[in-house]
Design a protein around this motif. Structure first.
Motif, mmCIF file in Angstrom:
data_model
loop_
_atom_site.group_PDB
_atom_site.id
_atom_site.type_symbol
_atom_site.label_atom_id
_atom_site.label_comp_id
_atom_site.label_asym_id
_atom_site.label_seq_id
_atom_site.Cartn_x
_atom_site.Cartn_y
_atom_site.Cartn_z
ATOM 1 N N ASN A 9 0.852 -1.233 -0.086
ATOM 2 C CA ASN A 9 -0.048 0.009 0.056
ATOM 3 C C ASN A 9 0.989 1.438 -0.037
ATOM 4 O O ASN A 9 0.760 2.151 -0.795
ATOM 5 N N TYR A 16 2.087 6.645 -7.125
ATOM 6 C CA TYR A 16 1.236 7.370 -7.883
ATOM 7 C C TYR A 16 1.222 8.739 -7.447
ATOM 8 O O TYR A 16 0.575 9.688 -7.982
ATOM 9 N N TYR A 23 -0.477 10.085 -15.585
ATOM 10 C CA TYR A 23 -1.196 8.900 -15.877
ATOM 11 C C TYR A 23 -1.837 8.649 -17.025
ATOM 12 O O TYR A 23 -1.548 8.300 -18.226
ATOM 13 N N LEU A 31 -1.241 0.686 -22.003
ATOM 14 C CA LEU A 31 -2.425 -0.309 -21.379
ATOM 15 C C LEU A 31 -3.574 -0.707 -22.251
ATOM 16 O O LEU A 31 -4.474 -0.061 -22.109
ATOM 17 N N ARG A 34 -8.342 -2.133 -22.459
ATOM 18 C CA ARG A 34 -9.357 -1.771 -21.273
ATOM 19 C C ARG A 34 -10.656 -1.311 -21.850
ATOM 20 O O ARG A 34 -11.737 -1.456 -21.061
ATOM 21 N N CYS A 54 -9.263 1.575 -9.474
ATOM 22 C CA CYS A 54 -9.518 2.313 -10.338
ATOM 23 C C CYS A 54 -8.852 3.335 -10.963
ATOM 24 O O CYS A 54 -9.146 4.008 -11.826
ATOM 25 N N GLY A 55 -7.836 3.805 -9.878
ATOM 26 C CA GLY A 55 -6.692 4.790 -10.882
ATOM 27 C C GLY A 55 -7.822 6.244 -10.795
ATOM 28 O O GLY A 55 -8.393 6.509 -10.114
ATOM 29 N N ASN A 59 -11.934 4.324 -16.559
ATOM 30 C CA ASN A 59 -12.855 3.098 -16.818
ATOM 31 C C ASN A 59 -14.110 3.307 -16.365
ATOM 32 O O ASN A 59 -15.138 2.870 -16.911
ATOM 33 N N SER A 78 -4.578 4.811 -3.541
ATOM 34 C CA SER A 78 -3.791 5.906 -3.854
ATOM 35 C C SER A 78 -4.786 7.222 -3.918
ATOM 36 O O SER A 78 -5.434 7.435 -4.659
ATOM 37 N N MET A 81 -4.823 9.367 -7.099
ATOM 38 C CA MET A 81 -5.330 8.832 -8.211
ATOM 39 C C MET A 81 -6.682 8.887 -8.127
ATOM 40 O O MET A 81 -7.354 9.360 -9.069
ATOM 41 N N GLN A 101 -9.284 2.990 -0.052
ATOM 42 C CA GLN A 101 -8.875 1.760 0.586
ATOM 43 C C GLN A 101 -8.172 0.786 0.256
ATOM 44 O O GLN A 101 -8.331 0.817 -1.175
ATOM 45 N N TYR A 121 -5.534 -3.616 -15.018
ATOM 46 C CA TYR A 121 -4.093 -3.306 -14.705
ATOM 47 C C TYR A 121 -3.826 -3.078 -13.341
ATOM 48 O O TYR A 121 -3.011 -2.159 -13.197
ATOM 49 N N SER A 122 -4.545 -3.546 -12.400
ATOM 50 C CA SER A 122 -4.210 -3.473 -10.939
ATOM 51 C C SER A 122 -3.498 -4.588 -10.586
ATOM 52 O O SER A 122 -2.595 -4.687 -9.559
ATOM 53 N N MET A 125 -0.043 -5.240 -10.125
ATOM 54 C CA MET A 125 0.832 -4.544 -9.087
ATOM 55 C C MET A 125 0.503 -4.883 -7.448
ATOM 56 O O MET A 125 0.850 -4.560 -6.668
HETATM 57 C C1 LIG Z 1 -1.902 0.548 -13.328
HETATM 58 S S1 LIG Z 1 -3.105 1.493 -12.227
HETATM 59 C C2 LIG Z 1 -4.509 0.922 -12.837
HETATM 60 C C3 LIG Z 1 -5.612 2.079 -12.936
HETATM 61 C C4 LIG Z 1 -6.866 1.876 -13.856
HETATM 62 N N1 LIG Z 1 -7.692 0.633 -13.473
HETATM 63 C C5 LIG Z 1 -6.516 1.859 -15.287
HETATM 64 O O1 LIG Z 1 -6.982 0.770 -16.097
HETATM 65 O O2 LIG Z 1 -6.051 2.820 -15.722
HETATM 66 C C6 LIG Z 1 -3.144 0.513 -10.673
HETATM 67 C C7 LIG Z 1 -4.132 1.148 -9.833
HETATM 68 O O3 LIG Z 1 -4.038 0.248 -8.691
HETATM 69 C C8 LIG Z 1 -4.176 0.732 -7.239
HETATM 70 N N2 LIG Z 1 -3.839 -0.253 -6.298
HETATM 71 C C9 LIG Z 1 -2.575 -0.964 -5.945
HETATM 72 N N3 LIG Z 1 -2.662 -1.797 -5.106
HETATM 73 C C10 LIG Z 1 -3.959 -1.616 -4.612
HETATM 74 C C11 LIG Z 1 -4.627 -2.248 -3.477
HETATM 75 N N4 LIG Z 1 -3.758 -3.101 -2.759
HETATM 76 N N5 LIG Z 1 -5.806 -1.954 -3.202
HETATM 77 C C12 LIG Z 1 -6.619 -0.876 -3.996
HETATM 78 N N6 LIG Z 1 -5.898 -0.376 -5.016
HETATM 79 C C13 LIG Z 1 -4.633 -0.492 -5.382
HETATM 80 C C14 LIG Z 1 -3.009 1.660 -7.529
HETATM 81 O O4 LIG Z 1 -2.960 2.820 -6.544
HETATM 82 C C15 LIG Z 1 -3.276 2.408 -9.268
HETATM 83 O O5 LIG Z 1 -4.332 3.303 -8.919
#
Ligand SMILES: C[S@@+](CC[C@H](N)C(=O)[O-])C[C@H]1O[C@@H](n2cnc3c(N)ncnc32)[C@H](O)[C@@H]1O
Length: 208
Positions: A9, A16, A23, A31, A34, A54-55, A59, A78, A81, A101, A121-122, A125
């Motif tokens: 986290n 970000y 972004y 990416l 989508r 959701c960044g 989407n 974040s 974001m 959260q 794309y989450s 990560m």
């Molecule tokens: C590459 S971005 C993708 C954003 C969006 N979904 C898109 O398609 O453009 C990854 C997002 O996942 C979020 N993220 C990463 N780990 C997370 C977690 N454990 N819980 C919630 N969000 C998380 C990041 O903060 C970031 O905004």
């Protein structure tokens, strides 16, 4: 070194903090998929979609424009974001809710069970935490609900894998087998990107 959810986290918030500003201007170049995945989502019996990670909300904005009767929830760890997501979806604020959260096994519960959960794309990560997030999605969904994931799949180029790892993305083809095992696959596709430098995947599955 053992990394915890709290480390993950923290890493995301810090990463970000700087990347949120560029972004939307940069990510469309790599990416992929989508928009395509939306063409393969169920249309019937969907009232609530939750996007995990959701960044900047692109989407959610797309879904709000396309599906006028859907309610939408975006979750992200974040704040930087989410601030952008809030602006992007302001026109649809009656139908879109955003929560700051972490989505983890012991994170706060969703306000209600969704019909559809999207990871765009989450998941690549969530290191650690991707398996727990997939498990949690299964538990959170309504019976018969769907999961949709679009993300990096693999690369055969070690230098590129290293570069993505530096940017907190794991690219080991690790997600698809677990998604296939946990959910009944309804549609999936693996596609090459940038002349084969990497592959990305799209997956839609059902909780049966
Ligand atoms: C590459 S971005 C993708 C954003 C969006 N979904 C898109 O398609 O453009 C990854 C997002 O996942 C979020 N993220 C990463 N780990 C997370 C977690 N454990 N819980 C919630 N969000 C998380 C990041 O903060 C970031 O905004």
């Amino acid at each position: 070194m053992i990394r915890t959810d709290a480390d993950q986290n923290y890493t995301m918030r810090r990463y970000y903090q700087w990347h949120a500003a560029i972004y939307d201007a940069t990510r469309w170049t790599f990416l992929f998929g989508r928009k395509t995945i939306f063409d393969h989502l169920p249309r019937e019996n969907v009232q609530l979609l939750v996007e995990v990670g959701c960044g900047t909300g692109q989407n959610l904005l797309y879904a709000a424009r396309q599906y006028k009767d859907w309610r939408l929830i975006g979750i992200d760890v974040s704040r930087d974001m989410l601030t952008r997501a809030c602006k992007a979806t302001a026109t649809f604020s009656r139908r879109v809710q955003l929560f700051e959260q972490s989505y983890s096994a012991d994170g706060p519960p969703l306000p209600e069970a969704p019909d559809l959960i999207l990871f765009s794309y989450s998941l690549t990560m969530f290191n650690p935490g991707w398996e727990a997030a997939i498990d949690r999605a299964w538990r959170d969904l309504k019976p018969g609900g769907h999961i949709a994931a679009v993300d990096f799949h693999r690369t055969m180029h070690p230098a590129f894998r290293w570069w993505m790892k530096r940017n907190h993305v794991r690219m080991d083809a690790h997600l698809l087998p677990v998604l296939e095992a946990r959910f009944q696959p309804r549609w999936q596709l693996i596609q090459p990107a940038w002349g084969g430098l990497w592959q990305y995947f799209m997956f839609v599955g059902q909780k049966v």
